[in-house]
Write an enzyme that holds these catalytic residues in place. Structure first.
Site, PDB file in Angstrom:
ATOM      1  N   LYS A 264      51.960 -38.993   2.292  1.00 11.41           N
ATOM      2  CA  LYS A 264      52.345 -38.315   1.396  1.00 11.41           C
ATOM      3  C   LYS A 264      53.682 -39.143   0.638  1.00 11.41           C
ATOM      4  O   LYS A 264      54.677 -39.285   1.692  1.00 11.41           O
ATOM      5  CB  LYS A 264      52.769 -36.757   1.568  1.00 11.41           C
ATOM      6  CG  LYS A 264      53.591 -36.425   0.218  1.00 11.41           C
ATOM      7  CD  LYS A 264      53.836 -34.801   0.610  1.00 11.41           C
ATOM      8  CE  LYS A 264      54.756 -34.261  -0.664  1.00 11.41           C
ATOM      9  NZ  LYS A 264      54.971 -32.813  -0.622  1.00 11.41           N
ATOM     10  N   LYS A 276      61.296 -26.034  -9.113  1.00  8.89           N
ATOM     11  CA  LYS A 276      61.977 -25.702  -7.996  1.00  8.89           C
ATOM     12  C   LYS A 276      63.306 -25.161  -8.481  1.00  8.89           C
ATOM     13  O   LYS A 276      63.762 -25.581  -9.488  1.00  8.89           O
ATOM     14  CB  LYS A 276      62.238 -26.814  -6.975  1.00  8.89           C
ATOM     15  CG  LYS A 276      61.131 -27.045  -6.154  1.00  8.89           C
ATOM     16  CD  LYS A 276      61.462 -28.243  -5.240  1.00  8.89           C
ATOM     17  CE  LYS A 276      60.050 -28.636  -4.365  1.00  8.89           C
ATOM     18  NZ  LYS A 276      59.519 -27.578  -3.420  1.00  8.89           N
ATOM     19  N   ARG A 350      49.385 -31.901  -1.036  1.00  9.22           N
ATOM     20  CA  ARG A 350      48.032 -31.804  -0.794  1.00  9.22           C
ATOM     21  C   ARG A 350      47.091 -32.378  -2.040  1.00  9.22           C
ATOM     22  O   ARG A 350      45.966 -32.702  -1.338  1.00  9.22           O
ATOM     23  CB  ARG A 350      47.911 -30.553  -0.524  1.00  9.22           C
ATOM     24  CG  ARG A 350      47.804 -29.345  -1.796  1.00  9.22           C
ATOM     25  CD  ARG A 350      48.156 -28.081  -1.293  1.00  9.22           C
ATOM     26  NE  ARG A 350      49.416 -27.745  -0.410  1.00  9.22           N
ATOM     27  CZ  ARG A 350      49.713 -26.444  -0.017  1.00  9.22           C
ATOM     28  NH1 ARG A 350      48.781 -25.504  -0.325  1.00  9.22           N
ATOM     29  NH2 ARG A 350      50.975 -26.079   0.507  1.00  9.22           N
TER      30      ARG A 350
END
Ligand code: BES
Ligand code: MN
Ligand code: ZN
Length: 500
Positions: A264, A276, A350
């Site tokens: 990643k 965030k 992901r």
């Protein structure tokens, strides 16, 4: 810091480092020096708490009758516990000690210790390896650091009878150390300097080791159908990249299928539209640590001429909020053909991995596949900073990873995957959704999502969110970027996939 292996001869200046085993048992070199100095070492120990415990140090400054400036007694601990890992730690802690006391030159006696389960060549090589790793500093952006804030130690000499033997063991270890330092640099770079294109450029360094480096740009990624990866990147002005590295170290092997490593590489993770909170967001510059570990692993294997065929593949994006960013509830089409409902744009790693994993298994048919990712904050809740979490579809691979972890100190702990977790990512609107919608088993849900994009290839996912960066110093790693994964995977390959 310069490291050299020399024939045993007491130094003319600097520090002379000799070992002491637990309960103040002098090694032969220490005993000889004690005798030469009229028992000053025995007396020094007797006036302090120094017991020779592992990584205890005691300095005896400029005793009469010797040319060097100081003697350092280095605690080695229990004789039967002396091994490669303990030698590395000793090397690292020694460097920290010498810098703390302002030493510039040190000479370490590494002779045969009667009854020790490690030979002097291995001991010297691993002390050097640990010492070098501890010297890591990321100081390129400090333009006015005071001299006395800088490390003092300039040279470390290791005295060993079999100089050639020690150098032979040290050669490949030192290549691995260089790869680790390179990976730490990548992780440490700020995100205005290191973004998908510039990280891809830096991968070209591996061509010097005979690695084939391919860089795919957005146009190519689009053609390949990497809709999940591109969806993450679309909010940023920095275009996405995928880098594929091929190292062919076993071209004549019976089984030519490679071992594959996927990383990643989110060069900065703001969370995207699922933004965030600002506190701690700076940590997300190291959200590409999985990709750095993959690059470092391939460099390590290639530079030490490992007899293995290996693939490294990294997905590089910046996750930003903007008018062009993807929205929570967007549905993207991944390279596998499966559609993904993106319910949280902060579960982006992901999405990137879904496409890179698919691409790698489809193109290379690897015999085993591993991915590394700072995937979930939840793995820090589960395992803290001691273990990385591993999940996957193969018990044998899991066991191999655990063994490599215990051998290197880059430890991993397995978490389960399973049918019931899989139901939690069924989407009412698409083939799969990228979050479960509650906080339960956050790391497992991440792994379960990746499993949807892995066919029957033996595969393990390594969640390094808790281990990629350290808030405190460790024996062979100063605080900051750890390059967790490079030593682990280098060892995994050495123990399981290299031809003899
Ligand atoms: N990069 C983060 C995970 C992370 C957190 C790494 C802390 C290192 C330290 C990842 O992209 C992320 O944001 N994950 C979310 C997933 C959630 C939205 C399901 C998380 O962990 O909160
Ligand atoms: Mn995120
Ligand atoms: Zn992330």
């Amino acid at each position: 810091m310069k490291i050299a292996f020399l024939k045993p001869e007491p130094p003319a200046s600097g520090a002379f480092v000799v070992g002491v085993l637990e309960d103040r048992k002098l090694t032969p070199a220490a005993a000889a020096l004690d005798k030469k100095t009229g028992g000053v070492l025995t007396r020094a120990m007797a006036t302090t708490r120094f017991k020779g415990k592992k990584d205890e140090f005691l300095d005896v400054v400029a005793p009469k009758g010797v040319p060097f400036g100081r003697i350092v007694l280095a605690g080695l601990g229990k004789l039967d516990k002396l091994d490669k890992a303990s030698a590395e730690k000793s090397g690292g802690k020694l460097v920290a000690h010498l810098n703390a006391v302002g030493e510039t030159l040190a000479t370490v006696s590494v002779e045969q210790i009667p009854g020790a389960p490690i030979n002097p060549s291995d001991m010297a090589a691993h002390v050097a390896f640990g010492a070098k790793l501890r010297t890591y500093r990321f100081d390129k952006y400090k333009t006015r650091e005071k001299e006395d804030a800088k490390p003092t130690l300039k040279a470390l000499n290791l005295l060993v009878t079999d100089v050639a033997g020690a150098r032979k063991v040290h050669g490949p270890l030192d290549r691995v150390a260089d790869a680790i330092m390179f990976a730490r640099d990548l992780v440490s770079e700020p995100p205005n300097v290191l973004y998908p294109e510039s990280l891809a450029e830096r991968c070209k360094r591996l061509t010097a080791f005979g690695v084939k480096v391919e860089i795919f740009d957005e146009k190519q990624l689009e053609k390949m159908g990497a809709g999940a990866l591109l969806g993450v990147a679309q909010g940023s002005t920095r275009p996405a990249r995928m880098v594929v590295m091929q190292y062919n170290g076993a071209p004549k092997a019976k089984d030519k299928r490679p071992v594959a490593f996927v990383g990643k590489g989110v060069t900065f993770d703001t969370g995207g539209i699922s933004l965030k909170p600002s506190a701690g967001m700076e940590d997300m510059k190291w959200d590409m640590a999985g990709s750095a570990a993959v690059v470092g692993t391939i460099e390590a294997l290639a530079a030490r001429h490992a007899k293995v065929n290996a693939i490294g593949a990294i997905g590089l994006v910046e996750n930003m909020p903007s008018g062009a960013a993807q929205r929570p509830s967007d549905i993207v089409k991944s390279m596998s053909g499966k559609t993904i409902e993106v319910l949280n744009t902060d579960a982006e790693g992901r999405l990137v991995l879904a496409d890179v994993l698919w691409y790698v298994q489809d193109r290379f048919k690897p015999k085993a596949m591993f991915d590394l990712a700072t995937l979930t904050g939840a793995v820090i809740i589960a395992l803290g900073h001691e273990y990385a979490g591993i999940m996957g579809n193969n018990d044998d691979l899991a066991n191999k990873l655990v063994a490599a972890g215990n051998a290197t100190g880059e430890k991993v702990w397995r978490l389960p995957l399973g049918e019931a977790y899989d139901r939690d990512i069924d989407s009412p609107a698409a083939d799969v959704k990228n979050i479960a919608g509650n906080r339960a088993a956050g790391s497992i849900i991440g792994g379960q999502f990746l499993a949807r994009f892995v066919n029957d290839v033996p595969w393990m996912h390594i969640d390094i969110a808790g281990t990629a960066w350290s808030a405190k110093d460790h024996a062979i790693c100063p605080k900051g970027a750890t390059a967790f994964g490079v030593r682990l995977l280098d060892r995994l390959v050495a123990d399981n996939y290299e031809e003899s």
